[in-house]
Scaffold this motif. Sequence first.
Motif, PDB file in Angstrom:
ATOM      1  N   HIS A 149       0.803  -1.226   0.000  1.00  0.00           N
ATOM      2  CA  HIS A 149       0.000   0.000   0.000  1.00  0.00           C
ATOM      3  C   HIS A 149       0.833   1.272   0.000  1.00  0.00           C
ATOM      4  O   HIS A 149       0.435   2.275  -0.599  1.00  0.00           O
ATOM      5  CB  HIS A 149      -0.923   0.013   1.213  1.00  0.00           C
ATOM      6  CG  HIS A 149      -2.044  -0.953   1.134  1.00  0.00           C
ATOM      7  ND1 HIS A 149      -2.963  -1.109   2.146  1.00  0.00           N
ATOM      8  CD2 HIS A 149      -2.418  -1.832   0.164  1.00  0.00           C
ATOM      9  CE1 HIS A 149      -3.848  -2.038   1.807  1.00  0.00           C
ATOM     10  NE2 HIS A 149      -3.530  -2.492   0.607  1.00  0.00           N
ATOM     11  N   GLU A 150       1.971   1.255   0.687  1.00  0.00           N
ATOM     12  CA  GLU A 150       2.672   2.515   0.918  1.00  0.00           C
ATOM     13  C   GLU A 150       4.146   2.531   0.544  1.00  0.00           C
ATOM     14  O   GLU A 150       4.694   3.593   0.259  1.00  0.00           O
ATOM     15  CB  GLU A 150       2.532   2.925   2.392  1.00  0.00           C
ATOM     16  CG  GLU A 150       1.092   3.169   2.814  1.00  0.00           C
ATOM     17  CD  GLU A 150       0.986   3.798   4.191  1.00  0.00           C
ATOM     18  OE1 GLU A 150       2.007   4.308   4.687  1.00  0.00           O
ATOM     19  OE2 GLU A 150      -0.104   3.771   4.762  1.00  0.00           O
ATOM     20  N   ARG A 155       1.559   1.881  -5.883  1.00  0.00           N
ATOM     21  CA  ARG A 155       0.590   1.456  -4.868  1.00  0.00           C
ATOM     22  C   ARG A 155      -0.136   0.217  -5.395  1.00  0.00           C
ATOM     23  O   ARG A 155      -0.759   0.254  -6.456  1.00  0.00           O
ATOM     24  CB  ARG A 155      -0.408   2.576  -4.596  1.00  0.00           C
ATOM     25  CG  ARG A 155      -1.372   2.272  -3.463  1.00  0.00           C
ATOM     26  CD  ARG A 155      -2.409   3.375  -3.359  1.00  0.00           C
ATOM     27  NE  ARG A 155      -1.795   4.671  -3.132  1.00  0.00           N
ATOM     28  CZ  ARG A 155      -1.444   5.131  -1.935  1.00  0.00           C
ATOM     29  NH1 ARG A 155      -1.650   4.397  -0.858  1.00  0.00           N
ATOM     30  NH2 ARG A 155      -0.903   6.330  -1.808  1.00  0.00           N
ATOM     31  N   LEU A 187       1.085   6.559  -7.335  1.00  0.00           N
ATOM     32  CA  LEU A 187       1.287   6.644  -5.898  1.00  0.00           C
ATOM     33  C   LEU A 187       0.308   7.547  -5.170  1.00  0.00           C
ATOM     34  O   LEU A 187       0.071   7.388  -3.986  1.00  0.00           O
ATOM     35  CB  LEU A 187       2.722   7.100  -5.594  1.00  0.00           C
ATOM     36  CG  LEU A 187       3.809   6.067  -5.920  1.00  0.00           C
ATOM     37  CD1 LEU A 187       5.168   6.639  -5.602  1.00  0.00           C
ATOM     38  CD2 LEU A 187       3.584   4.780  -5.161  1.00  0.00           C
ATOM     39  N   THR A 190      -5.614   6.391  -4.366  1.00  0.00           N
ATOM     40  CA  THR A 190      -5.938   5.460  -3.287  1.00  0.00           C
ATOM     41  C   THR A 190      -7.169   4.617  -3.581  1.00  0.00           C
ATOM     42  O   THR A 190      -7.525   3.758  -2.796  1.00  0.00           O
ATOM     43  CB  THR A 190      -6.178   6.210  -1.976  1.00  0.00           C
ATOM     44  OG1 THR A 190      -7.253   7.145  -2.146  1.00  0.00           O
ATOM     45  CG2 THR A 190      -4.925   6.958  -1.539  1.00  0.00           C
ATOM     46  N   ILE A 216      -7.331   0.878  -0.940  1.00  0.00           N
ATOM     47  CA  ILE A 216      -6.512   0.208   0.060  1.00  0.00           C
ATOM     48  C   ILE A 216      -7.376  -0.237   1.232  1.00  0.00           C
ATOM     49  O   ILE A 216      -7.068  -1.232   1.897  1.00  0.00           O
ATOM     50  CB  ILE A 216      -5.358   1.110   0.533  1.00  0.00           C
ATOM     51  CG1 ILE A 216      -5.869   2.430   1.108  1.00  0.00           C
ATOM     52  CG2 ILE A 216      -4.363   1.349  -0.590  1.00  0.00           C
ATOM     53  CD1 ILE A 216      -4.780   3.299   1.711  1.00  0.00           C
ATOM     54  N   ASP A 297      -5.950   2.193   8.548  1.00  0.00           N
ATOM     55  CA  ASP A 297      -5.025   1.933   7.445  1.00  0.00           C
ATOM     56  C   ASP A 297      -3.959   0.982   7.967  1.00  0.00           C
ATOM     57  O   ASP A 297      -3.827   0.759   9.170  1.00  0.00           O
ATOM     58  CB  ASP A 297      -4.421   3.218   6.885  1.00  0.00           C
ATOM     59  CG  ASP A 297      -3.697   4.055   7.943  1.00  0.00           C
ATOM     60  OD1 ASP A 297      -2.953   3.483   8.758  1.00  0.00           O
ATOM     61  OD2 ASP A 297      -3.891   5.286   7.957  1.00  0.00           O
ATOM     62  N   CYS A 338      -6.176   2.639 -12.818  1.00  0.00           N
ATOM     63  CA  CYS A 338      -5.629   1.400 -12.274  1.00  0.00           C
ATOM     64  C   CYS A 338      -5.775   0.309 -13.314  1.00  0.00           C
ATOM     65  O   CYS A 338      -6.695   0.316 -14.120  1.00  0.00           O
ATOM     66  CB  CYS A 338      -6.370   0.987 -10.993  1.00  0.00           C
ATOM     67  SG  CYS A 338      -6.028   2.052  -9.600  1.00  0.00           S
TER      68      CYS A 338
END
Length: 354
Positions: A149-150, A155, A187, A190, A216, A297, A338
């Motif tokens: 995720h990070e 991502r 990046l 989300t 996420i 998160d 995406c």
Amino acid sequence: MYQPGGSFSEAMDEMGNVESLQFDFDVIRAATADFSDANKLGRGGFGPVYKGKLSNGQEIAVKRLSKNSGQGDLEFKNEVVLVAKLQHRNLVRLLGFCLEGNERLLVYEFVTNRSLDHHIFDPKKSANLDWESRYKIIKGIARGLLYLHEDSRLRIIHRDLKAANVLLDIEMNPKISDFGMARMCVLDQTEGNTNRIVGTYGYMAPEYAMLGQFSIKSDVFSFGVLMLEIVSGQKITSFREGENREYLLSYAWKNWREGTAANLIDLTLRSGPLSEMIRCIHIGLLCVQANVADRLDMATVVLMLNSNSIALPLPTQPASFMQNGFPLTTSMKLDTDCKPVSQYEVSITELDPR
């Protein structure tokens, strides 16, 4: 350095030479004894998986992909390279690929102890999986998901996190596998939308199952379900309390609300640290909240798992996407920014080492 908002081609240029990850077909054929049945570990939806040993002694798992696909060779290579660059101790490592004629092979590190579901849902094997082992597995999965995720270059939203997609190495360290359902995003992105719902019933967040909206936080929902399964030793889709079949999340919430959360704990774990187990149930419930914004998160989850001094907020009723026994449906949108990591379902789930 790859910057948020940069193109996928820019990321690929930095990642280096695609050909450096390409294996010679004869090398793989020799390593697997010509894909012999004796070396066959299992079969997924996109082809059989074989155990192999390279000339240097390294053990590998080779997925022989279906030959029927319209994806071009260059696209296949580039997407494989992206997955291969995801290197973390809690992710199964893709070592490379092989293309020769119609043959398309994916070469992975070999993971010894099969998938988590073979251990956690088997009454005999789960009895050997004490709380210390389970807690290590929970924390390892959390770290792997946080990386996706990070901390990875792109991502990555996995979209199909479940017990069958977590493999265990010889020391029972967890490794997240199966990125065939995954989406990679720039990046600073989300979330996204899709017109193709893929995943596993029970693990899918309701906004994804109903609306095609993934983020996420969809992965966080799946992780929360997985945590509750690990603590209880029972599947989300076939949870039983005595003679009654009940939805694991509703049972967990009912007991949490009534102050009897310990009822959820696997009977084989009753001698372990009760407060730590109940804290994991608490964190799991915070991951499966109905309101996406209320879910934790993964950075916060990792902190909470590693420090008992961090206060936990009170959860509310978990999400559910069932109404009157039927899934809710609505219109869905196409993906935009995406895209799938691979339409080949880059996967080595359900392995059965011999």
